[in-house]
Design an enzyme around this catalytic site. Structure first.
Site, PDB file in Angstrom:
ATOM      1  N   HIS A  62       0.839  -1.200   0.000  1.00  0.00           N
ATOM      2  CA  HIS A  62       0.000   0.000   0.000  1.00  0.00           C
ATOM      3  C   HIS A  62       0.871   1.245   0.000  1.00  0.00           C
ATOM      4  O   HIS A  62       2.101   1.150   0.105  1.00  0.00           O
ATOM      5  CB  HIS A  62      -1.000  -0.026   1.161  1.00  0.00           C
ATOM      6  CG  HIS A  62      -0.398   0.093   2.536  1.00  0.00           C
ATOM      7  ND1 HIS A  62       0.540  -0.791   3.024  1.00  0.00           N
ATOM      8  CD2 HIS A  62      -0.624   0.982   3.550  1.00  0.00           C
ATOM      9  CE1 HIS A  62       0.853  -0.446   4.270  1.00  0.00           C
ATOM     10  NE2 HIS A  62       0.166   0.633   4.601  1.00  0.00           N
ATOM     11  N   HIS A  64       1.202   3.879   2.061  1.00  0.00           N
ATOM     12  CA  HIS A  64       1.724   4.617   3.211  1.00  0.00           C
ATOM     13  C   HIS A  64       3.239   4.627   3.085  1.00  0.00           C
ATOM     14  O   HIS A  64       3.854   3.619   2.708  1.00  0.00           O
ATOM     15  CB  HIS A  64       1.284   3.954   4.530  1.00  0.00           C
ATOM     16  CG  HIS A  64      -0.109   4.337   4.944  1.00  0.00           C
ATOM     17  ND1 HIS A  64      -0.919   3.533   5.707  1.00  0.00           N
ATOM     18  CD2 HIS A  64      -0.826   5.470   4.675  1.00  0.00           C
ATOM     19  CE1 HIS A  64      -2.075   4.154   5.902  1.00  0.00           C
ATOM     20  NE2 HIS A  64      -2.057   5.316   5.279  1.00  0.00           N
ATOM     21  N   ASP A  66       5.799   4.387   4.879  1.00  0.00           N
ATOM     22  CA  ASP A  66       6.699   3.407   5.508  1.00  0.00           C
ATOM     23  C   ASP A  66       6.783   2.095   4.729  1.00  0.00           C
ATOM     24  O   ASP A  66       7.530   1.194   5.102  1.00  0.00           O
ATOM     25  CB  ASP A  66       6.310   3.145   6.981  1.00  0.00           C
ATOM     26  CG  ASP A  66       4.858   2.752   7.172  1.00  0.00           C
ATOM     27  OD1 ASP A  66       4.007   3.218   6.403  1.00  0.00           O
ATOM     28  OD2 ASP A  66       4.573   1.965   8.099  1.00  0.00           O
ATOM     29  N   HIS A  67       6.022   1.998   3.618  1.00  0.00           N
ATOM     30  CA  HIS A  67       6.038   0.761   2.824  1.00  0.00           C
ATOM     31  C   HIS A  67       6.575   0.950   1.399  1.00  0.00           C
ATOM     32  O   HIS A  67       6.774  -0.027   0.691  1.00  0.00           O
ATOM     33  CB  HIS A  67       4.639   0.139   2.774  1.00  0.00           C
ATOM     34  CG  HIS A  67       4.169  -0.260   4.134  1.00  0.00           C
ATOM     35  ND1 HIS A  67       4.265  -1.551   4.600  1.00  0.00           N
ATOM     36  CD2 HIS A  67       3.674   0.486   5.146  1.00  0.00           C
ATOM     37  CE1 HIS A  67       3.813  -1.585   5.853  1.00  0.00           C
ATOM     38  NE2 HIS A  67       3.449  -0.363   6.199  1.00  0.00           N
ATOM     39  N   HIS A 142      -7.383  -1.711   5.844  1.00  0.00           N
ATOM     40  CA  HIS A 142      -6.509  -0.684   6.396  1.00  0.00           C
ATOM     41  C   HIS A 142      -7.142   0.676   6.096  1.00  0.00           C
ATOM     42  O   HIS A 142      -8.180   0.739   5.452  1.00  0.00           O
ATOM     43  CB  HIS A 142      -5.120  -0.840   5.755  1.00  0.00           C
ATOM     44  CG  HIS A 142      -4.030  -0.102   6.455  1.00  0.00           C
ATOM     45  ND1 HIS A 142      -3.938   0.005   7.818  1.00  0.00           N
ATOM     46  CD2 HIS A 142      -2.957   0.588   5.967  1.00  0.00           C
ATOM     47  CE1 HIS A 142      -2.862   0.706   8.127  1.00  0.00           C
ATOM     48  NE2 HIS A 142      -2.262   1.075   7.025  1.00  0.00           N
ATOM     49  N   ASP A 212      -0.155  -3.950   6.701  1.00  0.00           N
ATOM     50  CA  ASP A 212      -1.035  -3.242   7.637  1.00  0.00           C
ATOM     51  C   ASP A 212      -2.504  -3.626   7.481  1.00  0.00           C
ATOM     52  O   ASP A 212      -3.081  -3.518   6.402  1.00  0.00           O
ATOM     53  CB  ASP A 212      -0.883  -1.730   7.426  1.00  0.00           C
ATOM     54  CG  ASP A 212       0.551  -1.268   7.654  1.00  0.00           C
ATOM     55  OD1 ASP A 212       1.428  -2.132   7.807  1.00  0.00           O
ATOM     56  OD2 ASP A 212       0.776  -0.053   7.683  1.00  0.00           O
TER      57      ASP A 212
HETATM   58 ZN   LIG Z   1       2.804   0.807   7.902  1.00  0.00          ZN
HETATM   59 ZN   LIG Z   2      -0.231   1.631   6.547  1.00  0.00          ZN
END
Ligand SMILES: [Zn+2]
Ligand SMILES: [Zn+2]
Length: 303
Positions: A62, A64, A66-67, A142, A212
């Site tokens: 996804h 976000h 951090d990914h 999520h 997530d």
């Molecule tokens: Zn995350």
């Molecule tokens: Zn996320």
């Protein structure tokens, strides 16, 4: 056949305590896939001695940060390192646009072919069938569209029992037929049964990556009886309210899911930056599902 996952990062939200954002390397019979690509992934690849240009597939769960915030940097480095081989990226709607935009404004024309295939956040689908393994997506729940990935080895053909067959006069061109279950009949009409001359191939192994998600049952059927389940466990269960509010899972819930779906082993990750010490998360998971490990950077887990 090698089938193993190496953790490059497993922190959520912000990188902290020397822990990086989510990224994992899956080696399936020397075919290298990268799963998620948080910031700093290319430095982590260097640190653990994984050659960037060996990566053939990239799977992004996804959008976000951090990914995936390490992705464009990695794509650029592959270009600068003279990559020639095609690169296949699978990810959500919008990912191609983000990549194209960054390449356009830096006036970069890649030296290799980049294929970006959009995944669906609504249905399960097989997105890749390589020679040794298949990859399936499934929807997670999520705050934004997010998919999990299931990697499954292909069923291999039975193996010829060399000891048994050595004493028989069966021409070697018939061996592939025996593997396919076709009996051999010699000139005198003697029948040699394929089942007697072969041993079954091992049961295909599987790896599920559940990035997530809040704890809902809708994706459980896709990860049933998986050999290794990676599941996010952002919080301890005392923070369940926060987990639900932010569409995340607790370490207790991750263990309950692993138990409910009959997973053989559980790997927890996506740790909140509030936890310097991860042992309480591990202890909480193990109280329900003893065969749990922390997804620690640099560790490799055989599947
Ligand atoms: Zn995350
Ligand atoms: Zn996320």
């Amino acid at each position: 056949m090698r089938f193993e996952v190496t953790i490059l990062g497993s922190n959520s939200a912000t990188p902290l305590f020397g822990r990086h954002h989510t990224a994992q390397i899956l080696n399936c019979n020397e075919i290298i896939s990268l799963i998620d690509c948080g910031e700093g992934t290319q430095l982590q690849l260097q640190r653990y001695g994984i050659k960037v240009n060996r990566i053939k597939y990239i799977f992004i769960s996804h959008l976000h940060g951090d990914h995936y915030l390490g992705l464009v940097g990695l794509i650029s480095s592959m270009h600068l390192n003279g990559r020639k081989e095609d690169l296949h990226i699978f990810g959500p709607e919008g990912l191609k646009e983000i990549i194209d935009l960054q390449l356009r404004y830096s006036e970069t024309s890649l030296r290799y072919q980049l294929h970006v295939q959009m995944t669906s956040p609504h249905t399960t689908e097989t997105i890749l069938s390589d020679s040794n393994f298949d990859v399936m997506t499934f929807p997670l729940s999520h705050r934004i569209s997010c998919t999990g990935f299931l990697f499954r080895e292909k069923q291999r053909l039975p193996r010829i029992n060399k000891e048994l067959i050595a004493s028989l006069d069966i021409p070697t061109p018939y061996y592939p037929l025996l593997k396919r279950g076709i009996d051999y009949t010699d000139n005198e009409g003697n029948i040699y049964k394929a089942a007697d001359l072969t041993t079954p191939a091992p049961v295909p192994r599987s790896y599920a990556f559940c990035s997530d998600t809040v704890n809902i049952k809708s994706y459980w059927p896709y990860i049933e009886k998986v050999d290794l389940l990676y599941h996010e466990a952002t919080f301890l269960h005392e923070m369940l309210d926060r987990a639900v509010e932010t569409f995340h899972t607790t370490s207790l819930e991750a263990a309950e899911i692993a138990k409910a779906v009959g997973a053989k082993k559980l790997l927890i990750g996506h740790f909140s930056a509030r936890y310097k010490d991860l042992q309480p998360l591990l202890a909480e998971s193990r109280s329900v599902f003893p065969n749990t490990e922390l997804a620690l950077e640099g560790e490799t887990f055989e599947i």
